[in-house]
Design an enzyme around this catalytic site. Sequence first.
Site, PDB file in Angstrom:
ATOM      1  N   CYS A   1      49.651   0.169 132.364  1.00 51.61           N
ATOM      2  CA  CYS A   1      50.290  -0.302 129.795  1.00 51.61           C
ATOM      3  C   CYS A   1      50.204   1.739 129.713  1.00 51.61           C
ATOM      4  CB  CYS A   1      49.598  -1.332 129.278  1.00 51.61           C
ATOM      5  SG  CYS A   1      47.559  -0.919 129.782  1.00 51.61           S
TER       6      CYS A   1
ATOM      7  N   CYS B   1      28.038  -9.557 113.921  1.00 53.31           N
ATOM      8  CA  CYS B   1      27.189 -10.706 113.207  1.00 53.31           C
ATOM      9  C   CYS B   1      26.380 -11.427 113.814  1.00 53.31           C
ATOM     10  CB  CYS B   1      27.245 -11.227 111.968  1.00 53.31           C
ATOM     11  SG  CYS B   1      27.535  -9.712 110.971  1.00 53.31           S
TER      12      CYS B   1
ATOM     13  N   SER C   1      25.402 -23.125 112.729  1.00 53.27           N
ATOM     14  CA  SER C   1      24.886 -21.917 112.633  1.00 53.27           C
ATOM     15  C   SER C   1      25.553 -20.849 111.621  1.00 53.27           C
ATOM     16  CB  SER C   1      24.941 -20.997 114.347  1.00 53.27           C
ATOM     17  OG  SER C   1      26.253 -20.686 114.340  1.00 53.27           O
ATOM     18  N   ASN C   2      26.647 -21.107 111.046  1.00 51.63           N
ATOM     19  CA  ASN C   2      26.825 -20.860 110.356  1.00 51.63           C
ATOM     20  C   ASN C   2      26.071 -21.018 108.734  1.00 51.63           C
ATOM     21  OD1 ASN C   2      30.009 -22.056 110.875  1.00 51.63           O
ATOM     22  ND2 ASN C   2      29.295 -20.197 111.717  1.00 51.63           N
ATOM     23  N   LEU C   3      25.484 -22.396 108.683  1.00 51.36           N
ATOM     24  CA  LEU C   3      25.183 -22.650 107.371  1.00 51.36           C
ATOM     25  C   LEU C   3      23.539 -21.663 106.911  1.00 51.36           C
ATOM     26  CD1 LEU C   3      24.608 -26.587 108.095  1.00 51.36           C
ATOM     27  CD2 LEU C   3      26.586 -25.314 106.592  1.00 51.36           C
ATOM     28  N   GLN C   4      23.470 -20.895 107.430  1.00 52.74           N
ATOM     29  CA  GLN C   4      21.984 -19.843 107.204  1.00 52.74           C
ATOM     30  C   GLN C   4      22.724 -19.072 106.458  1.00 52.74           C
ATOM     31  OE1 GLN C   4      23.324 -16.806 108.867  1.00 52.74           O
ATOM     32  NE2 GLN C   4      21.602 -15.549 108.632  1.00 52.74           N
ATOM     33  N   ARG C   5      24.140 -19.303 105.990  1.00 50.76           N
ATOM     34  CA  ARG C   5      24.774 -18.451 104.745  1.00 50.76           C
ATOM     35  C   ARG C   5      26.427 -18.736 104.349  1.00 50.76           C
ATOM     36  NH1 ARG C   5      25.614 -17.280 109.819  1.00 50.76           N
ATOM     37  NH2 ARG C   5      27.343 -16.368 110.757  1.00 50.76           N
TER      38      ARG C   5
ATOM     39  N   ASP D   1      35.534 -10.826 110.389  1.00 51.14           N
ATOM     40  CA  ASP D   1      34.489  -9.956 110.606  1.00 51.14           C
ATOM     41  C   ASP D   1      34.232  -9.123 111.925  1.00 51.14           C
ATOM     42  OD1 ASP D   1      35.254 -11.555 111.846  1.00 51.14           O
ATOM     43  OD2 ASP D   1      33.487 -12.707 112.273  1.00 51.14           O
TER      44      ASP D   1
ATOM     45  N   GLY E   1      31.092 -15.510 106.113  1.00 55.63           N
ATOM     46  CA  GLY E   1      29.778 -15.320 105.100  1.00 55.63           C
ATOM     47  C   GLY E   1      30.455 -14.661 104.404  1.00 55.63           C
TER      48      GLY E   1
END
Length: 406
Positions: free
Chosen positions: A364, A204, A78-82, A139, A50
């Site tokens: 741990c 996001c 779904s990446n192409l929107q932004r 992100d 983004g």
Amino acid sequence: MSLPPLVEPVAELTVDEVRRYSRHLIIPDVGMAGQRRLKSARVLVIGAGGLGSPALLYLAAAGVGTIGLVEFDEVDESNLQRQVIHGQSDVGKPKAQSAKESIAEVNPLVQVVLHDERLDNDNVMRIFEGYDLIVDGTDNFATRYLVNDAAYFLKIPYVWGSIYRFDGQASVFAPTLSEIAGADLPCYRCLYPEPPPPGMVPSCAEGGVLGVLCASIGAIQVTEAIKLLTGIGEPLAGQLMIYDALEMEYRKLRVRKDPHCALCGENPTVTGLIDYETFCGAISEEASEAAVGSTISVAQLQSMLAEREDGGRDFVLVDVREPNEYDINRIPGSVLIPKGEFLNGSALAKLPGVDSGKQIVMHCKTGIRSAETLAIVKGAGYGDAVHVGGGVSAWVDQIDPSQPAY
Ligand code: ZN
């Protein structure tokens, strides 16, 4: 506060470059000298998502001579929107390749260096070295802290941005330029000393983001990058820009250097790269499932140890931390098998057989890494394996305060 230019200018621009960048060249503050600085600059962008998409396009258009890109992912619909650096025909392609092709179309005069790998502790210093400036478009919190710490150790300033739904933030972190600036400049840890608890801040992917918000924040990042490279204007170092798209409001807050900062403070505790996944409590779904009903407290572990003394059930207590941590403190009777050996499969040979009747008890530092290894040993057939909630930190806190905590 102003800062001197981050880079020295190249000797000259070609005729093609003079034509291309003429609208920059006629701005007195930029001019020929500024454009020659941009040409000699090496800027690394983390992620072609983004924020990285507009950042890469504008850095390239502006004539930043060498643009590095760290990106291992592939383009999804779904990446192409932004993520406007990728197009329909790029779906399924490596984002790094797709971004490189778009940049070549925008400005063939700039060099693109692809780092087609996931940024981690093993490669971060090698990748960062040699760049003048970093633009962080990641992100997730683990990578943000990794970028911050590595940039600090290598004395590379960086421009940070984050986006969520209708809100964005941006800043410049350059603590190692404090002396030159004549001001105490903060790092990301000064602003956010602790990551949010896992699951508290949705990504996001879970919460959504208004696509065009990426352009608003990415543009601020590139603006700051150009200002830093050419030494013009007042950089956003020591200030946090907050953007609210719904109110259409930009606000600037002062961010002070924290004298107690774990990284850049007076008595730093982070003096090298740390385990960022653990620090940010990134626990996988498998690990949280494995831990349900299979987590014991340190008090329960203490009783199990006492019962074993009295002839009760035998078990193996496995510490999955690293050797340097084991040197600091430990639960008596534990054997050290670092988490990495569970991930590569070599640890299973060191455990008693599944039919030995011995229970596997893992711990741990706090219970995050041991939840991960618990999922692995359960998967290998140790159905009654458990891990210790709170780990050795809880043991030192509640059972044996004579040992040091860290
Ligand atoms: Zn700091």
